[in-house]
Design an enzyme around this catalytic site. Structure first.
Site, short mmCIF file in Angstrom:
data_model
loop_
_atom_site.label_atom_id
_atom_site.label_comp_id
_atom_site.label_asym_id
_atom_site.label_seq_id
_atom_site.Cartn_x
_atom_site.Cartn_y
_atom_site.Cartn_z
N LYS A 274 0.84 -1.20 0.00
CA LYS A 274 0.00 0.00 0.00
C LYS A 274 0.88 1.25 0.00
O LYS A 274 2.00 1.21 0.49
CB LYS A 274 -0.85 0.02 1.28
CG LYS A 274 -2.00 -0.94 1.31
CD LYS A 274 -2.79 -0.77 2.60
CE LYS A 274 -3.91 -1.77 2.71
NZ LYS A 274 -4.91 -1.67 1.62
N ARG A 348 -10.26 -11.53 1.71
CA ARG A 348 -11.14 -12.55 1.15
C ARG A 348 -10.50 -13.93 1.24
O ARG A 348 -11.21 -14.94 1.31
CB ARG A 348 -11.53 -12.18 -0.28
CG ARG A 348 -10.39 -12.02 -1.23
CD ARG A 348 -10.78 -11.23 -2.47
NE ARG A 348 -10.92 -9.80 -2.20
CZ ARG A 348 -11.28 -8.91 -3.10
NH1 ARG A 348 -11.59 -9.29 -4.32
NH2 ARG A 348 -11.37 -7.63 -2.78
N1 BES Z 1 -8.10 -3.71 4.41
C1 BES Z 1 -8.22 -3.31 3.07
C2 BES Z 1 -9.49 -2.54 2.77
C3 BES Z 1 -9.66 -1.19 3.42
C4 BES Z 1 -9.29 -0.04 2.74
C5 BES Z 1 -10.23 -1.06 4.66
C6 BES Z 1 -9.48 1.19 3.31
C7 BES Z 1 -10.41 0.18 5.24
C8 BES Z 1 -10.04 1.31 4.55
C9 BES Z 1 -8.22 -4.54 2.15
O1 BES Z 1 -7.46 -5.60 2.58
C10 BES Z 1 -7.68 -4.11 0.83
O2 BES Z 1 -6.55 -3.75 0.78
N2 BES Z 1 -8.50 -4.20 -0.20
C11 BES Z 1 -8.09 -3.85 -1.52
C12 BES Z 1 -8.68 -4.86 -2.46
C13 BES Z 1 -8.18 -4.73 -3.87
C14 BES Z 1 -6.70 -5.00 -3.94
C15 BES Z 1 -8.95 -5.70 -4.74
C16 BES Z 1 -8.60 -2.46 -1.83
O3 BES Z 1 -9.72 -2.12 -1.40
O4 BES Z 1 -7.87 -1.69 -2.45
MN MN Z 2 -5.42 -5.45 1.96
#
Ligand code: BES
Ligand code: MN
Ligand code: ZN
Length: 497
Positions: A274, A348
């Site tokens: 990230k 997931r």
């Molecule tokens: N934990 C994150 C989602 C999230 C983002 C929670 C912002 C709270 C605030 C999750 O694991 C994630 O990173 N999801 C990705 C999925 C994508 C790579 C398909 C996302 O939302 O970018």
């Molecule tokens: Mn994630």
């Protein structure tokens, strides 16, 4: 602290402020029970102040009564338009102001019902909000900030309200409050403090000697059970993953329920790292697991006529030489192969394993809570959680309970049309879709792992599990979203499954 909320009956010492909630077209003291002398004096003062009860009106003055130092009138506009949601926001504003003004002992008179829930329910919601007035996360402060903490909130009784009834509601609010605090405390703890191991140890201790049986699975057990989705995500961290199983079974259960909570104690994204901005917020990525822990606590206290199993897959998602990589293929516990397109779509993988594993408990209902996608936060902001469900009755029930408890959910489409977004060249499916449709695709992914015949609801709490800065009067940090909703669901299932 447990007795933050009390019934007001003219204590010897004057309180710092009396908060009067006023509405258009009503007298400011209509419907509230005050001794004659207070009534008269305060009535005069509010008349002189020109209280009109308009929405947003805030009038503060010195109190003419010896029972209070100040009087503050908060207007809500037309009583017919006042909803339970406005009620919560209003009370949080009242409490925020009390904190700013260094009022330690306050009274709250709230003579207006919400138009969209039963009076008792509105009262319960109000007491629940008041009970959280002094919540702070100061575990890591060498000098906790006591100055802005309210010490006591005295609830002024309403006409026709009997003391035992109100007392019972206060008692209930205190219990609920303790559980919301528990979920917030877990959520606010940083990743270096609340590791998967620490989380599991804490939960074990919490349920020791209770009617809820705890089993903690480490890497070895996960391996043995074939829970490779969980293992795969945990591989990048020196912190070993865990899966905690919380089991409760009444003698003659009226329904069997499995609750699954995403428990990523820190989500750096893994190799699909990230960006640095806001990454620290990913310590909240275990809020789903925290809500499930709190719900299981409620179960341990109330012993409902149900079978309830809580599953908490706990991992830390970090990049390293041993981490899961894009392109890797993982065989999940139910045999489905998943191509990992993006290691940041880790939630997931955990949930899928935990849900497929849940089949062995033969659940009629499965509810999972997960801070799953940024897309859900983009779509709904911090007002409500996204909900996907394979059953209309369960969806409607959660919508209704969400509305009355304040943990609001909005149903989104669970449709087979979205499956193609997850098509993989090399495995059964991949874990992440492209940009478009990625939110419904996340639910379509999970749907493949739901135990057969189970009614299922997936709550994406990414937008509501925490707030970065104070929002709707909530303090920054974990909100404890889902605790009240799950408690209400458990209560209802215990009564009429
Ligand atoms: N934990 C994150 C989602 C999230 C983002 C929670 C912002 C709270 C605030 C999750 O694991 C994630 O990173 N999801 C990705 C999925 C994508 C790579 C398909 C996302 O939302 O970018
Ligand atoms: Mn994630
Ligand atoms: Zn995550």
């Amino acid at each position: 602290m447990a007795d933050l909320v009390q019934l007001w009956n003219a204590p010897d010492e004057p309180l710092d402020c009396l908060y009067l909630v006023t509405h258009e077209g009503g007298g400011p003291l209509d419907g509230i029970v005050l001794p004659g002398a207070d009534r008269k004096a305060i009535g005069h003062t509010t008349a002189e102040l020109g209280v009109r009860g308009l929405e947003g009106e805030v009038l503060v003055t010195a109190s003419p009564s010896r029972n209070f130092r100040r009087i503050a009138c908060f207007g809500i506009g037309k009583a017919e338009e006042f909803t339970v949601h406005s009620l919560r926001k209003l009370l949080r504003r009242v409490l925020e102001q009390a904190g700013h003004n260094r009022e330690y002992q306050i009274a709250v008179a709230l003579p207006v019902a919400a138009r969209d829930v039963a009076p008792d329910q509105a009262r319960a919601v109000a007491l629940g909000e008041l009970a959280l007035a002094d919540y702070r996360f100061d575990r890591f402060r060498s000098r906790p900030d006591e100055a802005t903490k309210v010490d006591a909130v005295h609830v002024v009784p309403l006409v026709g309200e009997d003391e035992t009834g109100l007392g019972a509601l206060v008692e209930r609010a205190r219990r609920l409050d303790a559980l919301v605090r528990l979920a917030r405390d877990l959520g606010n703890r940083p990743g270096n403090d609340l590791t998967p191991e620490a989380f599991a140890t804490e939960v074990s201790a919490m349920f020791a000697g209770s009617a809820v049986r705890v089993t903690v699975m480490g890497a070895k057990e996960l391996e043995k059970e074939g829970l490779r989705g969980i293992l795969a995500v945990g591989r990048g961290s020196v912190q070993e993953p865990r899966m905690v199983r919380l089991e409760y079974r009444a003698k003659k259960p009226r329904a069997a329920l499995v609750l699954v909570g995403k428990g990523v104690t820190f989500d750096a994204g893994g190799i699909s790292l990230k960006p640095a901005a806001e990454m620290a917020e990913m310590k909240h990525d275990m809020a789903g697991a925290a809500a499930v822990v709190a719900a299981m606590r409620a179960v341990a206290e109330k012993l409902p006529p149900l079978k309830v199993v809580g599953l908490l897959p706990l991992v830390e998602n970090l990049p390293s030489g041993s981490a899961l990589k894009p392109g890797d293929i993982v065989t999940m516990v139910n045999g489905t192969t998943v191509e990992v397109d993006n290691t940041d779509a880790e939630g997931r993988l955990l949930l899928a394993d935990a849900m497929a594993y849940a089949a062995r408990f033969h659940p009629e209902i499965v509810v999972d809570l997960a801070t799953l996608t940024g897309a859900c936060k983009v779509a709904l902001g911090s007002e409500l959680a996204g909900m996907f469900a394979n059953n209309d009755l369960l969806a409607q029930q959660l919508e209704r309970l969400g509305h009355s408890t304040g943990d609001r959910v909005w149903r989104l489409p669970l449709l087979p049309e979205y499956r193609h977004l997850l098509r993989s060249e090399w495995a059964d499916i991949k874990n992440s879709a492209g940009r478009w449709g990625s939110l419904p695709a996340s639910a379509a992914f999970l749907a493949r792992f739901v135990p057969e015949k189970a009614r299922w609801a997936h709550l994406d709490i990414a937008g509501v599990a925490y707030v970065s800065r104070s929002h709707n009067g909530l303090p920054p940090g974990a909100t404890g979203f889902g605790v009240r909703l799950l408690m209400a669901l458990l209560d209802e299932l215990a009564e009429k499954p």
